[in-house]
Design a protein around this motif. Sequence first.
Motif, PDB file in Angstrom:
ATOM      1  N   TYR A  34      46.268  33.322  48.528  1.00  0.00           N
ATOM      2  CA  TYR A  34      46.422  33.059  47.147  1.00  0.00           C
ATOM      3  C   TYR A  34      47.522  31.635  47.198  1.00  0.00           C
ATOM      4  O   TYR A  34      48.321  31.821  47.775  1.00  0.00           O
ATOM      5  CB  TYR A  34      46.916  34.037  46.361  1.00  0.00           C
ATOM      6  CG  TYR A  34      47.093  33.644  44.671  1.00  0.00           C
ATOM      7  CD1 TYR A  34      46.102  33.308  43.737  1.00  0.00           C
ATOM      8  CD2 TYR A  34      48.665  33.408  44.416  1.00  0.00           C
ATOM      9  CE1 TYR A  34      46.097  32.985  42.483  1.00  0.00           C
ATOM     10  CE2 TYR A  34      48.466  32.965  42.987  1.00  0.00           C
ATOM     11  CZ  TYR A  34      47.397  32.755  42.079  1.00  0.00           C
ATOM     12  OH  TYR A  34      47.446  32.286  40.890  1.00  0.00           O
ATOM     13  N   SER A 205      46.746  42.260  28.237  1.00  0.00           N
ATOM     14  CA  SER A 205      46.157  42.005  29.220  1.00  0.00           C
ATOM     15  C   SER A 205      46.245  40.681  29.547  1.00  0.00           C
ATOM     16  O   SER A 205      46.071  39.648  28.793  1.00  0.00           O
ATOM     17  CB  SER A 205      44.875  42.667  29.322  1.00  0.00           C
ATOM     18  OG  SER A 205      43.987  42.118  28.414  1.00  0.00           O
ATOM     19  N   GLY A 206      45.669  40.235  30.821  1.00  0.00           N
ATOM     20  CA  GLY A 206      45.655  38.879  31.396  1.00  0.00           C
ATOM     21  C   GLY A 206      45.731  38.966  32.794  1.00  0.00           C
ATOM     22  O   GLY A 206      46.516  39.725  33.380  1.00  0.00           O
ATOM     23  N   ASN A 207      45.110  38.124  33.462  1.00  0.00           N
ATOM     24  CA  ASN A 207      45.135  38.061  35.074  1.00  0.00           C
ATOM     25  C   ASN A 207      46.029  36.640  35.572  1.00  0.00           C
ATOM     26  O   ASN A 207      46.024  35.744  35.112  1.00  0.00           O
ATOM     27  CB  ASN A 207      43.383  37.614  35.453  1.00  0.00           C
ATOM     28  CG  ASN A 207      42.739  38.764  35.040  1.00  0.00           C
ATOM     29  OD1 ASN A 207      42.882  40.072  35.126  1.00  0.00           O
ATOM     30  ND2 ASN A 207      41.439  38.317  34.552  1.00  0.00           N
ATOM     31  N   MET A 208      46.646  37.145  36.816  1.00  0.00           N
ATOM     32  CA  MET A 208      47.373  36.319  37.402  1.00  0.00           C
ATOM     33  C   MET A 208      46.685  35.089  37.848  1.00  0.00           C
ATOM     34  O   MET A 208      45.319  34.852  38.200  1.00  0.00           O
ATOM     35  CB  MET A 208      48.159  36.874  38.679  1.00  0.00           C
ATOM     36  CG  MET A 208      48.763  36.088  39.610  1.00  0.00           C
ATOM     37  SD  MET A 208      49.352  36.615  41.142  1.00  0.00           S
ATOM     38  CE  MET A 208      47.941  36.681  42.108  1.00  0.00           C
ATOM     39  N   GLU A 210      45.375  32.930  35.568  1.00  0.00           N
ATOM     40  CA  GLU A 210      44.457  32.708  34.403  1.00  0.00           C
ATOM     41  C   GLU A 210      45.375  32.304  33.069  1.00  0.00           C
ATOM     42  O   GLU A 210      46.627  32.423  33.174  1.00  0.00           O
ATOM     43  CB  GLU A 210      43.491  33.604  34.355  1.00  0.00           C
ATOM     44  CG  GLU A 210      42.478  33.918  35.378  1.00  0.00           C
ATOM     45  CD  GLU A 210      41.376  34.781  35.133  1.00  0.00           C
ATOM     46  OE1 GLU A 210      41.276  35.349  34.092  1.00  0.00           O
ATOM     47  OE2 GLU A 210      40.655  35.108  36.093  1.00  0.00           O
ATOM     48  N   ASP A 244      53.802  45.281  41.229  1.00  0.00           N
ATOM     49  CA  ASP A 244      52.950  44.106  40.961  1.00  0.00           C
ATOM     50  C   ASP A 244      53.579  42.901  41.235  1.00  0.00           C
ATOM     51  O   ASP A 244      53.088  41.857  41.995  1.00  0.00           O
ATOM     52  CB  ASP A 244      52.650  44.087  39.555  1.00  0.00           C
ATOM     53  CG  ASP A 244      51.126  43.297  39.387  1.00  0.00           C
ATOM     54  OD1 ASP A 244      50.850  42.770  40.407  1.00  0.00           O
ATOM     55  OD2 ASP A 244      50.920  42.828  38.116  1.00  0.00           O
ATOM     56  N   ALA A 289      49.750  39.252  36.853  1.00  0.00           N
ATOM     57  CA  ALA A 289      48.847  39.998  35.592  1.00  0.00           C
ATOM     58  C   ALA A 289      49.734  40.546  34.458  1.00  0.00           C
ATOM     59  O   ALA A 289      50.938  41.174  34.885  1.00  0.00           O
ATOM     60  CB  ALA A 289      48.266  41.051  36.439  1.00  0.00           C
ATOM     61  N   LYS A 291      49.772  43.775  32.177  1.00  0.00           N
ATOM     62  CA  LYS A 291      49.128  45.381  31.888  1.00  0.00           C
ATOM     63  C   LYS A 291      49.970  46.026  30.731  1.00  0.00           C
ATOM     64  O   LYS A 291      50.975  45.564  30.294  1.00  0.00           O
ATOM     65  CB  LYS A 291      49.168  46.243  33.117  1.00  0.00           C
ATOM     66  CG  LYS A 291      48.569  45.530  34.194  1.00  0.00           C
ATOM     67  CD  LYS A 291      48.717  46.333  35.800  1.00  0.00           C
ATOM     68  CE  LYS A 291      48.079  45.468  36.916  1.00  0.00           C
ATOM     69  NZ  LYS A 291      48.363  46.225  38.076  1.00  0.00           N
TER      70      LYS A 291
END
Length: 545
Positions: A34, A205-208, A210, A244, A289, A291
């Motif tokens: 990454y 929620s949400g993604n690293m 993004e 995380d 992310a 959570k």
Amino acid sequence: MKRQTIIICCSLFVNSILMAQQTPKILTDSKANYLPDFSYAGYHFGESQIPEVTGKIINATDFGVKANDALDDSKALLKAIKAATSTEGNVILQLPAGRIILSDILYIERSNFVLRGTGSGENGTEIYCPRPMMYLKNPESLAELREYLTTFDKRQREAENNIDLSFSQYAWSGGFIWTQVPGERVKSYLDKYEPIPNVLAKVSSGNMGEHVITVSAVKGLKVGDIVELQLFNKDGENGEIIKDLYKGASVKPGSHHWNFPKLPIVRQQVEITKISNSKITIKTPLTIAVKPSYQAQLVEWKHLEEVGIEHIRFTFPDIPRVAHHVEPGNNAIFLTRLFNSWVKDIVITNSDSGILAEEDANVTIQDIVTDGPHMAHYTVTLGGVHTILVKNLKIYNKTVHPLSFNTFATKNVYQNCEIFTQPLLDQHSGANHQNLFDHITVHINPDKNNSYLLFGGGGADYWKPSHGPFSTFWNLNVQVEKVVDSAKPILLYGMKDGPFARIIGVNGNAEFEVKYEPDAYIEFLNTSLDKVPSLYDYQLQKRLK
């Protein structure tokens, strides 16, 4: 034997050329390794140049400021800045050429404000500060810091030097030019002063990496708003967000990661670009992310916009340095609560700290020089800030932390900077993560073991490790001033608790080895990145296409 040596050298030369023409694998295979997108750093997310502002010009000389007369100009400057602050529209407070004497703090407390000199060179504007801030009236906005230092008995203790002294409130805060939103707390120190935030949405929620987050309980948000995203650890020492944040690395997080559950452990200042039912799109990508257990939220973030400080030289007397953390306050500029703002063309001589930044986002700081015989604490340091770009900084003076990403710093960039004296690339603990050293040049003198401590990990144990995953070094140019042993590579070392760093393109006028722990990704060692000399520029150009 000579023919074999020539063949080997030629082979190495050809391989070096071929490698220089290649693209690092991490750019084409980022799923396996990454790599954050750093391209959003700087003024207007890197999409606009720093403007040449026009507007109402307030001449400081009209209020009694007179350069080169050896008299203190503080009262006149305070009158001038008050007049400029009350002027509607874009305003420029114009300083005259020559030496101006300042012995008080000039607060910039409004948006669309430029403090402008006539240049940072010999014939430009010089602000001379004859005595440090410790002799001024205590700033109200540092009252909590002063209480914190007393409550926790923060002291610099060096038995070997007979030093046992209280920390100074100016060791990492304050400046003779100081941007602030009146009445707004900048940094959290004591739980009892933690304000109740104006929560604008809950985030689940949400993604690293993004830009889309899922929200509920939305209150008054609209496209274009600049707000702060906050993530918390409310689950103690074994909180999921700690695991995380550090991606399960073999590091030991310090107690501040769980002892202050009211304080967000990760924060980003973000612009809302789209709202669609329970989905909100933010301009900049998430650093980790989101959570449900993080109890994330979007809150109101009060700030100033379109503030500029430009074309000025700051000079301080070369006073004796007593000890670390007890600096008396010869600090030039303190930037707080700024968005889409800039500092440019500044020379700073003999400061304790040149430019300190806290609670800012999308600020460009460029064309800066720090020099003088005085040993500094910081040059331009970034703490508690997001997406700041420091560009073309040249450091000639000895400094404890020449380049430093400090507590809570995320997605910031030092680009095209050069350190001429005792370089150190510092990451100062405090949940800072995903910052970039981009095309940095350092001048080193290896020790007798043919090694050099280049990678620093400052900060207190309670905020360790030194940084979170994916801190990146790109095209690091190391110039060796004096070679100890040319027969073996020079070891660049220092970091023991910086997980999953990306180190791409360490090169220079010697051969190097790199020791960076734990689990660093290293590519293009001893190879110049001619094809992609700047990761920031590469990512920005790719995004803007």
